[in-house]
Scaffold this active site. Structure first.
Site, PDB file in Angstrom:
ATOM      1  N   HIS A  39      -9.043  -6.328   0.870  1.00  8.93           N
ATOM      2  CA  HIS A  39      -9.662  -7.631   0.586  1.00  8.93           C
ATOM      3  C   HIS A  39     -11.140  -7.506   0.227  1.00  8.93           C
ATOM      4  O   HIS A  39     -11.712  -8.427  -0.368  1.00  8.93           O
ATOM      5  CB  HIS A  39      -9.460  -8.591   1.761  1.00  8.93           C
ATOM      6  CG  HIS A  39     -10.287  -8.288   2.972  1.00  8.93           C
ATOM      7  ND1 HIS A  39      -9.823  -7.541   4.031  1.00  8.93           N
ATOM      8  CD2 HIS A  39     -11.562  -8.637   3.303  1.00  8.93           C
ATOM      9  CE1 HIS A  39     -10.762  -7.459   4.955  1.00  8.93           C
ATOM     10  NE2 HIS A  39     -11.823  -8.108   4.541  1.00  8.93           N
ATOM     11  N   ASP A  66      -3.614  -4.088   3.591  1.00 12.51           N
ATOM     12  CA  ASP A  66      -5.049  -4.339   3.527  1.00 12.51           C
ATOM     13  C   ASP A  66      -5.841  -3.039   3.489  1.00 12.51           C
ATOM     14  O   ASP A  66      -6.860  -2.884   4.154  1.00 12.51           O
ATOM     15  CB  ASP A  66      -5.528  -5.209   4.695  1.00 12.51           C
ATOM     16  CG  ASP A  66      -6.896  -5.835   4.408  1.00 12.51           C
ATOM     17  OD1 ASP A  66      -7.248  -5.962   3.220  1.00 12.51           O
ATOM     18  OD2 ASP A  66      -7.610  -6.186   5.367  1.00 12.51           O
ATOM     19  N   GLY A 112     -18.797  -8.057   6.398  1.00 13.57           N
ATOM     20  CA  GLY A 112     -19.449  -6.841   5.902  1.00 13.57           C
ATOM     21  C   GLY A 112     -18.987  -5.608   6.644  1.00 13.57           C
ATOM     22  O   GLY A 112     -19.105  -4.493   6.140  1.00 13.57           O
ATOM     23  N   ASN A 113     -18.459  -5.803   7.864  1.00 11.53           N
ATOM     24  CA  ASN A 113     -17.876  -4.683   8.606  1.00 11.53           C
ATOM     25  C   ASN A 113     -16.528  -4.249   8.022  1.00 11.53           C
ATOM     26  O   ASN A 113     -16.077  -3.122   8.255  1.00 11.53           O
ATOM     27  CB  ASN A 113     -17.661  -5.040  10.078  1.00 11.53           C
ATOM     28  CG  ASN A 113     -18.832  -4.685  10.970  1.00 11.53           C
ATOM     29  OD1 ASN A 113     -19.433  -5.549  11.601  1.00 11.53           O
ATOM     30  ND2 ASN A 113     -19.163  -3.404  11.015  1.00 11.53           N
ATOM     31  N   SER A 114     -15.875  -5.158   7.302  1.00 13.03           N
ATOM     32  CA  SER A 114     -14.548  -4.845   6.781  1.00 13.03           C
ATOM     33  C   SER A 114     -14.583  -3.587   5.925  1.00 13.03           C
ATOM     34  O   SER A 114     -15.433  -3.430   5.049  1.00 13.03           O
ATOM     35  CB  SER A 114     -14.013  -6.010   5.942  1.00 13.03           C
ATOM     36  OG  SER A 114     -13.662  -7.101   6.757  1.00 13.03           O
ATOM     37  N   LEU A 146      15.421  -4.181   2.319  1.00 10.78           N
ATOM     38  CA  LEU A 146      16.847  -4.386   2.556  1.00 10.78           C
ATOM     39  C   LEU A 146      17.284  -5.807   2.249  1.00 10.78           C
ATOM     40  O   LEU A 146      18.480  -6.083   2.213  1.00 10.78           O
ATOM     41  CB  LEU A 146      17.178  -4.065   4.020  1.00 10.78           C
ATOM     42  CG  LEU A 146      16.918  -2.629   4.476  1.00 10.78           C
ATOM     43  CD1 LEU A 146      17.310  -2.476   5.943  1.00 10.78           C
ATOM     44  CD2 LEU A 146      17.692  -1.646   3.609  1.00 10.78           C
ATOM     45  N   GLY A 147      16.326  -6.707   2.053  1.00  8.20           N
ATOM     46  CA  GLY A 147      16.694  -8.091   1.801  1.00  8.20           C
ATOM     47  C   GLY A 147      16.952  -8.867   3.081  1.00  8.20           C
ATOM     48  O   GLY A 147      17.801  -9.764   3.098  1.00  8.20           O
ATOM     49  N   VAL A 148      16.228  -8.534   4.137  1.00 13.36           N
ATOM     50  CA  VAL A 148      16.345  -9.262   5.393  1.00 13.36           C
ATOM     51  C   VAL A 148      14.957  -9.576   5.933  1.00 13.36           C
ATOM     52  O   VAL A 148      13.982  -8.898   5.619  1.00 13.36           O
ATOM     53  CB  VAL A 148      17.133  -8.462   6.460  1.00 13.36           C
ATOM     54  CG1 VAL A 148      18.556  -8.232   6.029  1.00 13.36           C
ATOM     55  CG2 VAL A 148      16.424  -7.144   6.790  1.00 13.36           C
TER      56      VAL A 148
END
Length: 308
Positions: A53, A83, A161-163, A214-216
């Site tokens: 992000h 992320d 800013g820490n991200s 898997l579609g679940v």
């Protein structure tokens, strides 16, 4: 100097050259905006690890290092569902940080956060691991959401800013990438573990992460003890939704089934399943072991690629 202070000083000095400050320019509806973040050096030839992000929608950016160098950066690959993003700085002879293993962390353990909060470069805060196994919903705005599991909770002060910066243990190893503020006095970090290392490798190699599905939709947590006791099993993930026309639907999987194993590998929570759904499984049949109404059965599924 007391032992506690000495440990933090040693961590800060050891990581001073391995955490970069980022400045990025984003194009928004209101015009260009300047944002700040942090990144961790993971290779001497310019590769950096940060939060996705931080660089989402960025047009241009620069990284500044502890030795005074400031260089341009480019995005090698970004994965919004974890992320995480890998950048390349126009610099060589950098000092990479040592990556640790968040699986070894314990609640109460000392950790140090290093980053660029509010534009104050190379800031250091300290605290403890406040909790483990937290969930963090991530994903593109308006797009599919996914839970990053086993997120680290810490009370080391984190601010905008820490991200993308480093969460470091007392042995000077990066055990997490700081990613979010959970509330007053609480922060979250994406753990450095086997799954994270696979994502980093994929981003460096291919610029993206391919995932099988898997579609679940499954329950994010292990079965509650009373339910597990009633079923006579400790392992298993509850299937809460079967996606129409997906791989699981074609194989006859139903809501309420318990997924016990994938190709013989036992699973008991969503993290176990996500770890197995790597890109190499796309289009290749696998055996899934289910428990339905007390009866165990095996079905064959062909995973499809997860598209964001």
């Amino acid at each position: 100097m007391d032992a506690y202070s000495q440990t933090i000083v040693e961590v800060a000095e050891a990581l001073a050259a391995s955490v970069a400050n980022l400045q990025v320019t984003r194009r928004t509806r209101r015009g260009d905006a300047l944002g700040a973040g942090s990144a961790v050096v993971i290779a001497p030839d310019g590769y950096l690890l940060t939060s996705a992000h931080v660089v989402e929608g960025s047009m241009a950016g620069t990284a500044s290092f502890g030795d005074g160098r400031e260089t341009g950066i480019s995005v090698v690959g970004s994965d919004s569902l974890s992320d995480l993003a890998v950048l390349r700085a126009d610099a060589g002879d950098l000092q990479p940080a040592q990556l640790g293993d968040a699986e070894e962390l314990r609640v109460g353990q000392l950790v140090v956060a290093i980053g660029n909060p509010q534009g104050f470069s190379s800031s250091v805060t300290a605290g403890v691991v406040s909790g483990l196994g937290r969930s963090l919903p991530v994903g593109r705005r308006g797009g599919p959401q996914r839970l990053v599991e086993n997120v680290i909770q810490t009370d080391a002060a984190l601010n905008p800013g820490n991200s993308g910066g480093a969460l470091v243990d007392s042995a000077r190893r990066v055990v997490g990438i700081n990613t979010a503020l959970a509330g007053f006095g609480l922060g979250l970090a994406v753990p450095i573990n086997q799954a994270t290392r696979s994502i980093i490798s994929a981003l460096m190699r291919d610029g993206r992460v391919r995932r099988a599905q898997l579609g679940v939709a499954v329950a994010p947590r292990p079965l509650a003890p009373p339910i597990a006791a009633r079923l006579g099993r400790r392992r298993g993930i509850e299937v809460v939704q079967v996606i129409e026309h997906g791989a699981a639907a074609r194989a006859g999987v139903q809501p309420g089934d318990l997924l016990l194993a994938v190709d013989g590998v036992a699973v008991e929570d969503a993290t176990d399943l996500q770890r197995l759904m790597v890109g190499e499984r796309i289009g290749k049949p696998l055996q899934a072991t289910l428990l339905r109404a007390g009866d165990e059965r095996t079905v064959t599924l062909v995973p499809e690629e997860l598209t964001a």
